[in-house]
Design a protein around this motif. Structure first.
Motif, PDB file in Angstrom:
ATOM      1  N   GLU A  51       0.562   4.511   0.897  1.00 56.39           N
ATOM      2  CA  GLU A  51       0.798   5.261   2.140  1.00 56.39           C
ATOM      3  C   GLU A  51       1.280   4.513   3.363  1.00 56.39           C
ATOM      4  OE1 GLU A  51       0.279   8.452   2.077  1.00 56.39           O
ATOM      5  OE2 GLU A  51      -0.078   8.311   0.000  1.00 56.39           O
ATOM      6  N   GLU A  52       1.145   3.060   3.322  1.00 51.18           N
ATOM      7  CA  GLU A  52       1.817   2.364   4.182  1.00 51.18           C
ATOM      8  C   GLU A  52       3.249   2.244   4.081  1.00 51.18           C
ATOM      9  OE1 GLU A  52       1.837  -0.426   7.748  1.00 51.18           O
ATOM     10  OE2 GLU A  52       0.499   1.494   6.938  1.00 51.18           O
ATOM     11  N   ARG A  83       5.029   4.507   2.496  1.00 48.81           N
ATOM     12  CA  ARG A  83       5.578   6.063   2.631  1.00 48.81           C
ATOM     13  C   ARG A  83       5.984   6.219   4.271  1.00 48.81           C
ATOM     14  NH1 ARG A  83       5.187  10.606  -0.154  1.00 48.81           N
ATOM     15  NH2 ARG A  83       3.287   9.825  -1.309  1.00 48.81           N
ATOM     16  N   ASP A  92       0.804  -1.272  -0.207  1.00 52.10           N
ATOM     17  CA  ASP A  92       0.057   0.126   0.051  1.00 52.10           C
ATOM     18  C   ASP A  92       0.680   1.229   0.135  1.00 52.10           C
ATOM     19  OD1 ASP A  92      -2.547   1.397   0.664  1.00 52.10           O
ATOM     20  OD2 ASP A  92      -1.362   2.080   2.189  1.00 52.10           O
ATOM     21  N   LEU A 107       7.786   7.537  -3.194  1.00 52.28           N
ATOM     22  CA  LEU A 107       7.769   7.279  -1.953  1.00 52.28           C
ATOM     23  C   LEU A 107       9.104   6.940  -0.873  1.00 52.28           C
ATOM     24  CD1 LEU A 107       4.833   4.620  -2.572  1.00 52.28           C
ATOM     25  CD2 LEU A 107       4.647   6.896  -1.403  1.00 52.28           C
TER      26      LEU A 107
END
Length: 247
Positions: A183-184, A186, A181, A213
């Motif tokens: 955002e995970e 990042r 994922d 990222l």
């Protein structure tokens, strides 16, 4: 020469400009990756095991795995990093000796038992990684796999805690496998504070996205070998059906 190649491999782990590793399974695929211009060759244990006729999960005898790595290092000039699962039961010094003798200057080491899929105690794994670092000095780049998303509770906190501990123990890069994922990724990159490896597979951001990222290394695992094998099966099926495999 070995130390020079290890230094080059280590230097290529740049957050935001990731080292891309199309994992190989034999000398021919390694040559193809080098000829395409990639600066490093990485093996994938699952693919190598299948080519040798064994199951992944340390089903391959260590002598055969190291011989496969040696065949790859013999035909390429660039640094080679080898996926050696959890070390095939070898003590750190012997594992390092075998890897260097095979010509590898890097290795993947995972933190779950490949036979049971149970996570190894974090301190036991850190001790193992520290032993590998002590035996190898700068001659080996250690990519420490973190299996919490695969076999653990799947929380970021668990992944980050293990990753930080492994970096403290001497790992050069950490590999929270199956983390995908955006955002995970990042957040993990930000919280770990060291180079992070991501496994590329369907659903994961593309290479440009992974760079944005802050990822430092991108692996393809057994994906390219599976695609190659599926293609070969299609050719064989065509023959079985009386068709030309080349049309």
């Amino acid at each position: 020469m070995t130390t020079d190649k290890a230094a080059l491999l280590r230097a290529l782990h740049v957050p935001g400009n990731p080292l891309v590793l199309p994992n190989v399974w034999d000398a021919a695929s390694a040559r193809a990756v080098q000829e395409a211009g990639f600066p490093v060759i990485a093996t994938g244990s699952a693919a190598v095991s299948k080519v040798l006729g064994y199951e992944d999960g340390e089903g391959t005898p260590v002598d055969e795995m190291m011989a496969a790595v040696a065949r790859i290092t013999r035909v390429v000039d660039v640094p080679v990093t080898a996926d050696v699962e959890r070390g095939y039961g070898l003590k750190p010094a012997e594992l390092v000796e075998r890897l260097l003798a095979a010509g590898a200057v890097g290795c993947n080491l995972e933190d779950s038992d490949p036979r049971t899929d149970v996570l190894v105690d974090v301190e036991a794994q850190a001790e193992f990684l520290a032993g590998v670092r002590a035996a190898a000095g700068p001659a080996l780049v250690i990519n420490a796999r973190v299996d919490t998303y695969l076999h653990g509770d799947g929380t970021r906190a668990a992944a980050v805690a293990r990753a930080r501990r492994y970096l403290e123990a001497g790992a050069d890069c950490v590999y929270p496998i199956v983390l995908g994922d955006a955002e995970e990724i990042r957040a993990v990159v930000s919280e770990v504070g060291g180079p992070v490896n991501v496994l590329f597979r369907p659903g994961v951001p593309d290479l440009a996205g992974l760079a944005e990222l802050g990822v430092a290394r991108v692996s393809y695992g057994g994906g390219l070998h599976r695609a190659t094998y599926d293609y070969a099966r299609g050719l064989i099926q065509a023959l079985d059906e009386g068709r030309s495999p080349y049309e």
